[in-house]
Design a protein around this motif. Structure first.
Motif, mmCIF file in Angstrom:
data_model
loop_
_atom_site.group_PDB
_atom_site.id
_atom_site.type_symbol
_atom_site.label_atom_id
_atom_site.label_comp_id
_atom_site.label_asym_id
_atom_site.label_seq_id
_atom_site.Cartn_x
_atom_site.Cartn_y
_atom_site.Cartn_z
ATOM 1 N N GLU A 1 30.865 15.305 -0.651
ATOM 2 C CA GLU A 1 29.998 15.948 0.325
ATOM 3 C C GLU A 1 28.969 16.868 -0.329
ATOM 4 O OE1 GLU A 1 29.679 15.333 3.531
ATOM 5 O OE2 GLU A 1 31.143 13.729 3.214
ATOM 6 N N GLU A 2 29.370 17.550 -1.384
ATOM 7 C CA GLU A 2 28.440 18.458 -2.063
ATOM 8 C C GLU A 2 27.305 17.665 -2.706
ATOM 9 O OE1 GLU A 2 26.580 20.666 -5.226
ATOM 10 O OE2 GLU A 2 27.947 18.971 -5.543
ATOM 11 N N ARG B 1 23.099 17.671 -1.750
ATOM 12 C CA ARG B 1 21.991 17.815 -2.706
ATOM 13 C C ARG B 1 21.015 16.653 -2.589
ATOM 14 N NH1 ARG B 1 24.266 18.121 -8.365
ATOM 15 N NH2 ARG B 1 26.336 17.716 -7.518
ATOM 16 N N LEU B 2 21.533 15.456 -2.417
ATOM 17 C CA LEU B 2 20.663 14.289 -2.309
ATOM 18 C C LEU B 2 19.890 14.293 -1.000
ATOM 19 C CD1 LEU B 2 23.045 11.534 -3.743
ATOM 20 C CD2 LEU B 2 21.086 12.599 -4.881
ATOM 21 N N ALA B 3 20.472 14.860 0.052
ATOM 22 C CA ALA B 3 19.789 14.918 1.342
ATOM 23 C C ALA B 3 18.519 15.754 1.274
ATOM 24 C CB ALA B 3 20.728 15.476 2.406
ATOM 25 N N ALA B 4 18.469 16.675 0.322
ATOM 26 C CA ALA B 4 17.291 17.532 0.185
ATOM 27 C C ALA B 4 16.084 16.786 -0.377
ATOM 28 C CB ALA B 4 17.621 18.730 -0.708
ATOM 29 N N LEU B 5 16.280 15.547 -0.806
ATOM 30 C CA LEU B 5 15.183 14.764 -1.392
ATOM 31 C C LEU B 5 14.286 14.114 -0.333
ATOM 32 C CD1 LEU B 5 17.102 12.890 -4.248
ATOM 33 C CD2 LEU B 5 15.683 14.937 -4.448
ATOM 34 N N VAL B 6 14.710 14.110 0.904
ATOM 35 C CA VAL B 6 13.976 13.389 1.959
ATOM 36 C C VAL B 6 12.553 13.932 2.108
ATOM 37 C CG1 VAL B 6 13.898 12.846 4.417
ATOM 38 C CG2 VAL B 6 16.083 12.803 3.191
ATOM 39 N N GLU B 7 11.601 12.997 2.179
ATOM 40 C CA GLU B 7 10.197 13.345 2.350
ATOM 41 C C GLU B 7 9.746 13.058 3.780
ATOM 42 O OE1 GLU B 7 8.848 12.067 -2.214
ATOM 43 O OE2 GLU B 7 8.071 10.975 -0.474
ATOM 44 N N ASP B 8 8.645 13.669 4.185
ATOM 45 C CA ASP B 8 8.005 13.290 5.436
ATOM 46 C C ASP B 8 7.593 11.819 5.317
ATOM 47 O OD1 ASP B 8 6.389 14.201 8.008
ATOM 48 O OD2 ASP B 8 5.089 12.906 6.796
ATOM 49 N N PRO B 9 7.901 10.988 6.313
ATOM 50 C CA PRO B 9 7.593 9.560 6.180
ATOM 51 C C PRO B 9 6.124 9.261 5.944
ATOM 52 C CG PRO B 9 8.284 10.098 8.413
ATOM 53 C CD PRO B 9 8.603 11.283 7.571
ATOM 54 N N ARG B 10 5.233 10.047 6.527
ATOM 55 C CA ARG B 10 3.798 9.797 6.306
ATOM 56 C C ARG B 10 3.439 10.048 4.846
ATOM 57 N NH1 ARG B 10 2.293 13.546 11.273
ATOM 58 N NH2 ARG B 10 4.050 14.587 10.247
ATOM 59 N N ALA B 11 4.004 11.099 4.257
ATOM 60 C CA ALA B 11 3.741 11.386 2.853
ATOM 61 C C ALA B 11 4.344 10.302 1.964
ATOM 62 C CB ALA B 11 4.309 12.750 2.479
ATOM 63 N N TYR B 12 5.552 9.852 2.321
ATOM 64 C CA TYR B 12 6.198 8.800 1.535
ATOM 65 C C TYR B 12 5.349 7.536 1.506
ATOM 66 C CZ TYR B 12 9.426 5.121 0.163
ATOM 67 O OH TYR B 12 10.002 4.037 -0.481
ATOM 68 N N TRP B 13 4.900 7.093 2.675
ATOM 69 C CA TRP B 13 4.144 5.842 2.726
ATOM 70 C C TRP B 13 2.744 5.985 2.136
ATOM 71 C CZ3 TRP B 13 6.322 1.289 3.383
ATOM 72 C CH2 TRP B 13 7.611 1.257 3.921
ATOM 73 N N GLU B 14 2.198 7.173 2.177
ATOM 74 C CA GLU B 14 0.921 7.396 1.504
ATOM 75 C C GLU B 14 1.092 7.262 -0.007
ATOM 76 O OE1 GLU B 14 -2.615 10.784 1.036
ATOM 77 O OE2 GLU B 14 -0.966 11.090 2.452
ATOM 78 N N THR B 15 2.171 7.828 -0.527
ATOM 79 C CA THR B 15 2.447 7.699 -1.963
ATOM 80 C C THR B 15 2.677 6.243 -2.331
ATOM 81 O OG1 THR B 15 3.416 9.912 -2.092
ATOM 82 C CG2 THR B 15 4.031 8.350 -3.819
ATOM 83 N N ARG B 16 3.454 5.529 -1.522
ATOM 84 C CA ARG B 16 3.718 4.124 -1.797
ATOM 85 C C ARG B 16 2.414 3.329 -1.821
ATOM 86 N NH1 ARG B 16 4.325 -0.858 0.213
ATOM 87 N NH2 ARG B 16 6.156 -2.112 -0.369
ATOM 88 N N GLY B 17 1.511 3.633 -0.897
ATOM 89 C CA GLY B 17 0.252 2.911 -0.819
ATOM 90 C C GLY B 17 -0.655 3.144 -2.010
ATOM 91 N N GLN B 18 -0.389 4.184 -2.778
ATOM 92 C CA GLN B 18 -1.190 4.482 -3.952
ATOM 93 C C GLN B 18 -0.597 3.936 -5.240
ATOM 94 O OE1 GLN B 18 -1.500 8.755 -3.722
ATOM 95 N NE2 GLN B 18 -3.023 8.716 -2.082
ATOM 96 N N LEU B 19 0.603 3.338 -5.167
ATOM 97 C CA LEU B 19 1.216 2.779 -6.370
ATOM 98 C C LEU B 19 0.369 1.602 -6.860
ATOM 99 C CD1 LEU B 19 5.001 2.806 -5.382
ATOM 100 C CD2 LEU B 19 3.795 4.418 -6.865
ATOM 101 N N PRO B 20 0.107 1.535 -8.147
ATOM 102 C CA PRO B 20 -0.753 0.460 -8.662
ATOM 103 C C PRO B 20 -0.020 -0.877 -8.787
ATOM 104 C CG PRO B 20 0.007 1.813 -10.475
ATOM 105 C CD PRO B 20 0.508 2.478 -9.213
ATOM 106 N N TRP B 21 -0.736 -1.949 -8.552
ATOM 107 C CA TRP B 21 -0.209 -3.294 -8.859
ATOM 108 C C TRP B 21 -0.343 -3.484 -10.371
ATOM 109 C CZ3 TRP B 21 1.511 -7.131 -5.335
ATOM 110 C CH2 TRP B 21 1.464 -6.759 -3.988
#
Length: 323
Positions: free
Chosen positions: A297-298, A302-322
């Motif tokens: 549980e501990e 700690r891992l639960a604190a990694l969650v990002e706002d979904p809009r920020a997550y998908w914006e970052t994903r959209g900037q990943l280079p091919w």
């Protein structure tokens, strides 16, 4: 339905599937892929690599394999592997339609795939998939449904998909973008002659992007098989890119960041199949250790604190280079 055959597998890895997005074409957005694949990305080189991955996955208990029309030659590579091993009859094969691969076997193409959820595209791509996979296809999914997708309201398309289901193919859909939950709930409401059309859903869910979780639980409760993609967040959760908290937990478990990240998804009660997108046999073996990771549980806090706002997550994903 075909996914019931997963119960045949008794290994701990039977709920981990192998997706071929990263090896079916020379260009993709996964971080570290340039080192994984090297410079030689000819058709035959990637065909050989794909077959090695499929051999390793099957030997270690993986029984679900995931491809798509837009994943370059992934359907072809998988079909070749299946045809060379006619004794293998306990795997589930899923593919997707709705994107057309347009990169011409180049990692530097201006456009790698084009989305179109019309009946015309479905009919064309279903014929293309049938030519390669024939009756080995168990699951056919609409690729990357969003809340505004015409596939959610097109009655002609729904009728054709229902006819495909009547012939024995399971019909599903995948989602992408920050409104995945809305797309899932809209798809759950699609019926033909009073019966739900979709029997599976494939969505992105990982330590950074958990927004689809409640809707996926609803889909599971409604009887759909849930397939999770991008559990590694396109490499953002793999060493050396992983956040410090994930690296710390991985060190505590004496396993890789990838195994911990995928284990976090596997422990969700609604997760039926969690995809590995490994591009090397070694990475696949490391991914499969997820089946034996035990998080307390501990560590989960700690891992639960990694969650990002979904809009920020998908914006970052959209900037990943091919690459």
């Amino acid at each position: 339905m075909p996914f019931a055959r997963l119960a045949i597998a008794t290994t701990p890895t039977c709920h981990i599937g192998l997706g071929l997005a990263a090896v079916g074409r020379p260009g993709y957005i996964n971080l570290g892929r340039d080192q994984d694949l090297g410079e030689n990305r000819s058709v035959e080189t990637l065909r050989t690599r794909t077959h090695e991955l499929l051999d390793a996955a099957y030997f270690q208990g993986v029984r679900y394999f995931d491809v798509a029309r837009s994943y370059g030659r992934s359907e072809e590579f998988l079909a070749d592997w299946l045809n060379a091993r006619p004794d293998i009859d306990d795997v589930v094969v899923g593919s997707k339609w709705g994107y057309t691969y347009t990169a011409g076997w180049s990692a530097d193409a201006e456009t790698h795939e084009v989305k179109d959820h019309t009946v015309r595209t479905y009919e064309r791509q279903r014929t293309e998939t049938a030519a390669l996979l024939g009756d080995r296809l168990d699951l056919y999914q609409i690729h990357s449904v969003t809340p505004d997708s015409p596939a959610l309201t097109d009655k002609e398309l729904h009728a054709e998909l229902a006819e495909e289901a009547a012939r024995g193919t399971t019909i599903g859909f995948s989602t992408s973008g920050p409104a995945q939950a809305d797309a899932i709930r809209a798809a759950l409401a699609v019926t033909v002659d009073g019966e739900p059309l979709f029997r599976t859903v494939q969505s992105t869910y990982n330590a950074l992007e958990t927004s689809a979780g409640p809707a996926l639980a609803e889909a599971h409760d409604a009887g759909l098989t849930v397939i999770v993609k991008e559990g590694m967040a396109n490499g953002r959760l793999a060493a050396p890119h992983a956040p410090e908290a994930l690296r710390a937990v991985a060190e505590e478990t004496s396993l890789g960041c990838d195994a911990v990240a995928l284990a976090l998804v596997l422990r969700q009660p609604w997760a039926g199949v969690v995809l590995s997108g490994a591009a090397t046999v070694n990475h696949l073996a490391s991914n499969l250790h997820a089946a034996v990771v035990d998080l307390d549980e501990e560590q989960l806090t700690r891992l639960a604190a990694l969650v990002e706002d979904p809009r920020a997550y998908w914006e970052t994903r959209g900037q990943l280079p091919w690459h």
